[in-house]
Write an enzyme that holds these catalytic residues in place. Sequence first.
Site, mmCIF file in Angstrom:
data_model
loop_
_atom_site.group_PDB
_atom_site.id
_atom_site.type_symbol
_atom_site.label_atom_id
_atom_site.label_comp_id
_atom_site.label_asym_id
_atom_site.label_seq_id
_atom_site.Cartn_x
_atom_site.Cartn_y
_atom_site.Cartn_z
ATOM 1 N NE ARG A 1 53.219 7.232 74.255
ATOM 2 C CZ ARG A 1 53.208 7.448 75.551
ATOM 3 N NH1 ARG A 1 53.248 6.434 76.375
ATOM 4 N NH2 ARG A 1 53.164 8.663 76.040
ATOM 5 C CE LYS B 1 72.785 16.981 81.154
ATOM 6 N NZ LYS B 1 71.807 18.068 80.988
ATOM 7 C CG HIS C 1 75.062 20.113 74.392
ATOM 8 N ND1 HIS C 1 74.473 19.923 75.612
ATOM 9 C CD2 HIS C 1 75.079 21.452 74.202
ATOM 10 C CE1 HIS C 1 74.146 21.099 76.125
ATOM 11 N NE2 HIS C 1 74.505 22.052 75.290
ATOM 12 C CE LYS D 1 77.773 24.420 74.540
ATOM 13 N NZ LYS D 1 76.732 25.194 73.871
ATOM 14 C CD GLU E 1 71.670 27.418 81.084
ATOM 15 O OE1 GLU E 1 71.239 27.121 79.964
ATOM 16 O OE2 GLU E 1 71.403 26.771 82.114
ATOM 17 C CG ASP F 1 70.311 20.424 83.869
ATOM 18 O OD1 ASP F 1 70.045 19.534 83.040
ATOM 19 O OD2 ASP F 1 70.243 21.647 83.602
ATOM 20 C CG HIS G 1 76.973 20.395 80.291
ATOM 21 N ND1 HIS G 1 76.955 19.358 79.386
ATOM 22 C CD2 HIS G 1 75.687 20.829 80.360
ATOM 23 C CE1 HIS G 1 75.726 19.189 78.929
ATOM 24 N NE2 HIS G 1 74.940 20.067 79.510
ATOM 25 C CE LYS H 1 68.306 25.528 83.783
ATOM 26 N NZ LYS H 1 68.955 25.610 82.462
#
Length: 491
Positions: free
Chosen positions: A50, A149, A179, A183, A217, A236, A241, A340
């Site tokens: 934008r 996603k 994604h 891998k 993670e 998420d 995944h 996380k």
Amino acid sequence: MINPSGSFSFDLVIFGATGDLSLRKLLPALYLRDADGQLNDDARIFAVARSEHGDDEFRAVATKALQQHLPASEISAERMQRFTRRIRYITVDVEDPAGYARLNAALDGDCDRVLVFYLAMAPRFFGDVCRNLAKAGLNRPAARVVLEKPIGHDLASAQAINQAVGAVFSEDQIFRIDHYLGKETVQNLMALRFANALFEPIWHRGVIDHVQVTVAEKIGVEGRAGYYDHAGALRDMVQNHLLQLLCLVAMEPPNAFNADAVRDEKLKVLQALCPITDRAVTERTVRGQYTAGAVDGVAVPGYATEVGDPSTMTETFVVVKADVQTWRWAGVPFYLRTGKRLPQRRSEIVVQFRPVPHLIFPGATRDVVPNRLVIRVQPDEGISLHMMTKVPGPGGMRLRQAPLNLSFAETFQGRQPDAYERLLMDVVRGNPMLFMRGDEVETAWRWIEPILAGWNMQGDAPKTYTAGSWGPSAAIGLIERDGRTWHEDMR
Ligand code: BG6
């Protein structure tokens, strides 16, 4: 489109080109493919967003991002110039048809040329962008659309997106990115299972005790609080995944290595997942949220502080014990775990085999542990089979577990490509095998929704865990109640 040396001519339009995904993942992946000679001289990239920028101004932004996100060894002035020359910047407000007319004019009308629209933006815009592309006549037969996603935040919103996009593009033109499927080790899982005769005879409930899928993670929400606080770890990570990894472990051998044969088998796994409802939500799931702690010795704030909302109920950690209700897998739990701010960045699949039926080594009862096949998705990609071996030397029959190790970095020299490199070129090739079909996404949501509903009903807050730990103690309790333990990294 493809010349004999295996390089491609195409136009790629990135909507959301100034965003994090574009700068951190898409442009670096395209740069590396270009450096490898996969982009024909006439391949073009149209950066769309934008804000107002000139071509040169955006090329400077792209150059900076590439320097920041690529290893220095990959960067040279010549490659950079060759790559950035391909980029043009076009200002488009996704709701304003004028921008699409500008885009159309810039693309000029070669209808046979592969044309990819990559929607690196929030899913609420997917429908509008596709409608406006159609109005501008850009939904040509050779066009493809890539959806990042999350595809919705529940079943209804995913269905609405699928319908809106499906009204403009046919299913074989729609590429829904997960994604993880790009891998290398995830693709290797298919090679492991279907290019080796060894595993199929033991790949079932008679020999396998359980499966663990962990995606751990170290990072927190990294400036994505606005999105993440409405999503949480289940939406998420698990909805896409982790379920995709589960599917690749659990699916039946497809009859051919093509997009629909593979995706049909994955869909059957998703359909066979036992719904987790009512009391089972308490028994089979744990959700957690990190509090202040330290990762790698560095102090980090708690999640609530990070997102600036002391009363946030969003989970940053989740464990789900899933059952695949088929003859092959009846009674074999799949423990899914992600979070996380955990102590390690580690994604892996652990296939735990049953113990030996009769132990002949006196005094070795405690030393003999069942075999484990560990598929390390990242880092240090590889596969190891943990076996019992005799400790060398005299001193009787002493037994110890040792890994039979296949390290991809050692076996295959050179750089491991990033998932986006593979996936972007698959879109250009028109191969949707490593992308989620609409019915897969919807079936995954159908399984996730009752868990979310159960948590809402319970109304209690996620269990806390200190940043830098392996999640709330309840996560350990869940697996230990079944007489099992989480796999520890033993490389
Ligand atoms: C994304 C999630 O899909 O995957 C992020 O939205 C997560 O929250 C990321 O950090 C993990 O991907 P990778 O490739 O770093 O394991």
